[in-house]
Design a protein around this motif. Structure first.
Motif, PDB file in Angstrom:
ATOM      1  N   ARG A  36      35.255  43.894  11.106  1.00 48.41           N
ATOM      2  CA  ARG A  36      35.887  45.112  10.575  1.00 48.41           C
ATOM      3  C   ARG A  36      36.960  45.613  11.543  1.00 48.41           C
ATOM      4  O   ARG A  36      38.088  45.942  11.131  1.00 48.41           O
ATOM      5  N   GLU A  37      36.625  45.645  12.817  1.00 50.12           N
ATOM      6  CA  GLU A  37      37.589  46.116  13.814  1.00 50.12           C
ATOM      7  C   GLU A  37      38.749  45.143  13.966  1.00 50.12           C
ATOM      8  O   GLU A  37      39.892  45.563  14.197  1.00 50.12           O
ATOM      9  N   ALA A 302      41.170  39.417   3.980  1.00 48.59           N
ATOM     10  CA  ALA A 302      39.742  39.651   4.226  1.00 48.59           C
ATOM     11  C   ALA A 302      38.978  38.339   4.298  1.00 48.59           C
ATOM     12  O   ALA A 302      38.145  38.128   5.199  1.00 48.59           O
ATOM     13  N   MET A 381      30.808  50.931   6.279  1.00 52.38           N
ATOM     14  CA  MET A 381      32.097  51.440   5.794  1.00 52.38           C
ATOM     15  C   MET A 381      32.377  52.864   6.260  1.00 52.38           C
ATOM     16  O   MET A 381      33.517  53.321   6.197  1.00 52.38           O
ATOM     17  N   LEU A 384      35.272  53.667   8.424  1.00 55.06           N
ATOM     18  CA  LEU A 384      36.565  53.521   7.762  1.00 55.06           C
ATOM     19  C   LEU A 384      36.921  54.749   6.917  1.00 55.06           C
ATOM     20  O   LEU A 384      37.962  54.777   6.265  1.00 55.06           O
ATOM     21  N   GLN A 440      43.162  48.945   6.587  1.00 59.55           N
ATOM     22  CA  GLN A 440      41.911  49.635   6.248  1.00 59.55           C
ATOM     23  C   GLN A 440      41.288  49.035   4.995  1.00 59.55           C
ATOM     24  O   GLN A 440      40.064  48.852   4.911  1.00 59.55           O
ATOM     25  N   ALA A 443      39.705  45.737   5.935  1.00 58.00           N
ATOM     26  CA  ALA A 443      38.443  45.954   6.639  1.00 58.00           C
ATOM     27  C   ALA A 443      37.316  46.267   5.662  1.00 58.00           C
ATOM     28  O   ALA A 443      36.180  45.783   5.813  1.00 58.00           O
ATOM     29  N   ALA A 444      37.606  47.076   4.658  1.00 52.16           N
ATOM     30  CA  ALA A 444      36.590  47.413   3.661  1.00 52.16           C
ATOM     31  C   ALA A 444      36.155  46.178   2.870  1.00 52.16           C
ATOM     32  O   ALA A 444      34.959  45.977   2.599  1.00 52.16           O
ATOM     33  N   VAL A 447      33.821  44.031   4.998  1.00 59.57           N
ATOM     34  CA  VAL A 447      32.448  44.552   4.988  1.00 59.57           C
ATOM     35  C   VAL A 447      31.750  44.184   3.691  1.00 59.57           C
ATOM     36  O   VAL A 447      30.635  43.633   3.697  1.00 59.57           O
TER      37      VAL A 447
END
Length: 467
Positions: A36-37, A302, A381, A384, A440, A443-444, A447
């Motif tokens: 995620r980071e 992703a 999440m 975020l 962002q 990243a979501a 996850v």
């Protein structure tokens, strides 16, 4: 040192070493947090989107740019290191945009910015010149007398309201989809609607419309919101208003495009997949950055980040770049028809197709005993700025056919406050996209996809299965 002491010492060393090795293996939460980071700290999605909008640009289904987009998709998947890349054919009828123009002839001459709606029939070469008849809503047109628009051009002026979740779209888009049919029933020669959008720019919004068998086909177009405002002001003066409308767009030949698919293979159950993606086509006015180049880039990025991890999830992450969503979910329907025999291996899915704003919430639609997995997603999440809403998610447009067959789905909800300022217009270009927002989103999706693909439970909408 006697043998017993030596063996005891060696055993202690092995225990300590084994303990260290166990501690060195990160937990699932630690793996996902790290990924995620990583997504938050790079611009991979933006970089992918930049190449699509620069090297291909507008890519309406059936155009040469459609073929370029397919070629781009295959090449990009391979460049990103996806394990498997392939295409699946999708055949459909095409529509060709040609010259379009509108002029208010009287009582006050004005040029009006219009765009033909998808699959409209053309006007005669000289255009259609007729008086305008005004209806505030589609329902007002439907409720009007049988000959209320005879020999006239219908104008529907209903405005779209702005909401973060885009709920203002549904009440007004029916005028675009059904307006030509209802106007023709009342004897109209053509229809021009206020654009289905929330902007105040002099840029009309295109989009699909439909004809109905047995009802005369009439030309259909949309005018920009400032021009619709102008027309309403003129109509308020209670004088007859005449328009000349020219639309030369027309049907084209049958065409075969392709769904483009890439996979990062799962480590234990490679035949089971979590599906993410967006639609590769766009309308022809802008460069399709927001609709839906962003979704394409977010989901490709992703999956790339997940695939690069040395801790691959148990199941495969599949990215589908759907063909021809804009003209009726054509690629999505073809995908469902081909893969319905493999439905049980389609564990769950989520589509990114609502622009490039930040994700602020997500929802699920899964079996009740899958909710602990969803809870794990929700915790990861939170950093975020994303909250879990409920277990009543609907599918993204291209996942509707698979959802209808029984696949579970998730909805990662983007902030669409300004989405309909750009939607289906010339303004849908890369400069409207904020790179940090794409990061962002990526990243979501990291996850969601990792946790879903790595779950001990096989996510479903019914009774869950475990391995």
């Amino acid at each position: 040192m006697n043998k017993l002491s030596l063996l005891t010492g060696l055993f202690s060393v092995l225990l300590l070493t084994g303990s260290a090795l166990v501690k060195a293996q990160p937990t699932e939460e630690e793996i996902v947090a790290e990924l995620r980071e990583k997504a938050m700290s790079n611009t991979l999605a933006y970089d992918i989107l930049e190449t699509l909008t620069t090297e291909v640009g507008a890519r309406m289904a059936g155009t040469p740019q459609d073929a370029m987009a397919v070629e781009w998709g295959v090449k990009k998947f391979k460049e990103l290191g996806f394990d498997k890349v392939w295409t699946e054919p999708v055949t459909f009828k095409t529509w060709i945009r040609a010259q379009e123009a509108a002029v208010l002839v009287s009582p006050y001459p004005h040029k009006i910015r219009i765009t033909g709606l998808g699959f409209t029939v053309p006007t005669p070469l000289e255009g259609i010149e007729a008086e305008i008849v005004h209806f505030k809503t589609l329902q007002d047109l439907i409720d009007s007398p049988a000959d209320s628009a005879k020999g006239k051009i219908v104008f529907i002026s209903q405005k779209m309201e702005r909401f973060r979740d885009g709920r203002g779209y549904g009440p007004v888009v029916k005028a675009r989809g059904q307006g030509a049919v209802e106007a023709a029933k009342k004897g109209a020669l053509a229809i021009v609607i206020r654009s289905i959008g929330t902007d105040s720019h002099r840029l009309p919004h295109t989009g699909m419309m439909r004809y109905k068998k047995g009802v005369k086909k009439i030309p259909a177009a949309a005018m920009s919101n400032p021009d619709a405002d102008l027309l309403e002001r003129i109509l308020a003066r209670k004088k007859p208003v005449k328009m000349n409308l020219k639309v030369y767009s027309h049907d084209g030949p049958e065409y075969t495009s392709y769904n483009v698919i890439g996979e990062m293979t799962g480590s234990e159950y490679p035949d089971e997949k979590v599906v993410i993606g967006g639609h590769l086509d766009s309308w022809d006015l802008g460069t399709g950055a927001v609709d839906d180049g962003a979704g394409v880039a977010i989901t490709m990025a992703a999956a790339k980040i997940i695939g690069d991890s040395k801790y691959r999830p148990k199941r495969t992450v599949r990215v589908v770049l759907f063909a021809n969503e804009e003209q009726g979910l054509i690629g999505a329907r073809a995908y469902a028809a081909k893969h319905k025999v493999d439905l049980d291996n389609h564990v769950t899915g989520a589509e990114s197709d609502f622009g490039a704003g930040k994700i602020y919430a997500f929802a699920s639609n899964v079996a009740e005993d899958n909710l602990p997995v969803v809870k794990k997603m929700a915790e990861l999440m939170k950093p975020l700025g994303i909250e879990y809403v409920d277990n009543k998610a609907g599918p993204g447009p291209d996942l509707i056919p698979m959802y209808s067959l029984g696949m579970s789905v998730f909805s990662l909800r983007q902030d669409g406050t300004d989405y309909f300022d750009l939607h289906h217009t010339e303004d849908d270009t890369l400069d409207k996209v904020v790179p940090e927002n794409l990061s962002q989103n990526t990243a979501a999706y990291v996850v969601f996809a990792y946790i879903a693909a790595n779950s001990e439970q096989k996510i479903s909408r019914g009774i869950t299965k475990t391995h």
